[in-house]
Write a protein that holds these residues in place. Structure first.
Motif, mmCIF file in Angstrom:
data_model
loop_
_atom_site.group_PDB
_atom_site.id
_atom_site.type_symbol
_atom_site.label_atom_id
_atom_site.label_comp_id
_atom_site.label_asym_id
_atom_site.label_seq_id
_atom_site.Cartn_x
_atom_site.Cartn_y
_atom_site.Cartn_z
ATOM 1 N N ASP A 2 0.816 -1.204 0.000
ATOM 2 C CA ASP A 2 0.000 0.000 0.000
ATOM 3 C C ASP A 2 0.856 1.263 0.000
ATOM 4 O OD1 ASP A 2 -2.363 -1.405 -0.053
ATOM 5 O OD2 ASP A 2 -2.558 -1.460 2.141
ATOM 6 N N ASP A 3 2.005 1.201 0.679
ATOM 7 C CA ASP A 3 2.900 2.357 0.703
ATOM 8 C C ASP A 3 3.475 2.636 -0.686
ATOM 9 O OD1 ASP A 3 2.484 2.738 3.380
ATOM 10 O OD2 ASP A 3 4.238 1.551 3.984
ATOM 11 N N LEU A 4 3.767 1.597 -1.439
ATOM 12 C CA LEU A 4 4.304 1.758 -2.786
ATOM 13 C C LEU A 4 3.263 2.394 -3.706
ATOM 14 C CD1 LEU A 4 6.629 1.257 -4.758
ATOM 15 C CD2 LEU A 4 5.618 -0.978 -5.226
ATOM 16 N N ILE A 5 2.035 1.934 -3.637
ATOM 17 C CA ILE A 5 0.960 2.503 -4.453
ATOM 18 C C ILE A 5 0.749 3.969 -4.092
ATOM 19 C CG2 ILE A 5 -1.511 2.405 -4.923
ATOM 20 C CD1 ILE A 5 -1.307 -0.649 -4.617
ATOM 21 N N THR A 9 1.423 7.114 -6.637
ATOM 22 C CA THR A 9 0.326 8.043 -6.889
ATOM 23 C C THR A 9 0.744 9.481 -6.596
ATOM 24 O OG1 THR A 9 -1.268 6.331 -6.307
ATOM 25 C CG2 THR A 9 -2.061 8.579 -6.316
ATOM 26 N N ILE A 10 1.408 9.700 -5.489
ATOM 27 C CA ILE A 10 1.872 11.044 -5.128
ATOM 28 C C ILE A 10 2.903 11.541 -6.126
ATOM 29 C CG2 ILE A 10 3.139 12.378 -3.388
ATOM 30 C CD1 ILE A 10 0.251 11.816 -2.638
ATOM 31 N N LEU A 11 3.866 10.697 -6.472
ATOM 32 C CA LEU A 11 4.899 11.085 -7.427
ATOM 33 C C LEU A 11 4.298 11.391 -8.797
ATOM 34 C CD1 LEU A 11 7.926 11.475 -7.867
ATOM 35 C CD2 LEU A 11 8.034 9.078 -8.548
ATOM 36 N N GLY A 12 3.382 10.560 -9.256
ATOM 37 C CA GLY A 12 2.721 10.799 -10.542
ATOM 38 C C GLY A 12 1.921 12.083 -10.534
ATOM 39 N N LEU A 14 2.518 14.749 -8.707
ATOM 40 C CA LEU A 14 3.466 15.864 -8.729
ATOM 41 C C LEU A 14 4.041 16.088 -10.128
ATOM 42 C CD1 LEU A 14 5.365 15.343 -5.372
ATOM 43 C CD2 LEU A 14 3.737 17.146 -5.942
ATOM 44 N N VAL A 15 4.329 15.018 -10.838
ATOM 45 C CA VAL A 15 4.844 15.137 -12.201
ATOM 46 C C VAL A 15 3.792 15.777 -13.113
ATOM 47 C CG1 VAL A 15 5.547 13.809 -14.238
ATOM 48 C CG2 VAL A 15 6.520 13.276 -12.009
ATOM 49 N N ILE A 16 2.557 15.340 -13.008
ATOM 50 C CA ILE A 16 1.489 15.909 -13.833
ATOM 51 C C ILE A 16 1.276 17.380 -13.497
ATOM 52 C CG2 ILE A 16 -1.008 15.821 -14.237
ATOM 53 C CD1 ILE A 16 -0.764 12.770 -14.068
ATOM 54 N N PHE A 17 1.283 17.717 -12.206
ATOM 55 C CA PHE A 17 1.137 19.114 -11.801
ATOM 56 C C PHE A 17 2.284 19.948 -12.355
ATOM 57 C CE2 PHE A 17 2.101 22.541 -8.802
ATOM 58 C CZ PHE A 17 0.913 23.257 -8.896
ATOM 59 N N GLY A 18 3.496 19.431 -12.316
ATOM 60 C CA GLY A 18 4.645 20.136 -12.861
ATOM 61 C C GLY A 18 4.532 20.363 -14.365
ATOM 62 N N CYS A 19 4.023 19.369 -15.075
ATOM 63 C CA CYS A 19 3.842 19.512 -16.527
ATOM 64 C C CYS A 19 2.821 20.596 -16.857
ATOM 65 C CB CYS A 19 3.418 18.180 -17.135
ATOM 66 S SG CYS A 19 4.722 16.940 -17.150
ATOM 67 N N PHE A 20 1.712 20.618 -16.119
ATOM 68 C CA PHE A 20 0.706 21.649 -16.357
ATOM 69 C C PHE A 20 1.236 23.041 -15.999
ATOM 70 C CE2 PHE A 20 -2.531 18.291 -16.562
ATOM 71 C CZ PHE A 20 -3.241 18.748 -17.665
#
Length: 61
Positions: A2-5, A9-12, A14-20
């Protein structure tokens, strides 16, 4: 597991927010350059996808 998921999710997110953020910053920079070049407000004249007020459809005629 569960920690890995959660971490992925958090890392993804943040990446999407950075792209926008990068997208809107680059569009704002491009629109600012076009307005400086035209010496007027181009609010309703710019293409929201490219940030340009130059007519490119003339190439097709």
């Amino acid at each position: 597991m569960d920690d890995l998921i959660f971490a992925v999710t958090i890392l993804g997110s943040l990446v999407i927010f950075g792209c926008f953020a990068w997208l809107f910053a680059s569009l704002g920079k491009r629109i600012h350059f076009e307005e400086k070049e035209a010496r007027k407000d181009l609010t309703y004249e710019t293409n929201p996808f490219t940030g340009s007020a130059k007519n490119t459809y003339r190439k097709w005629k």
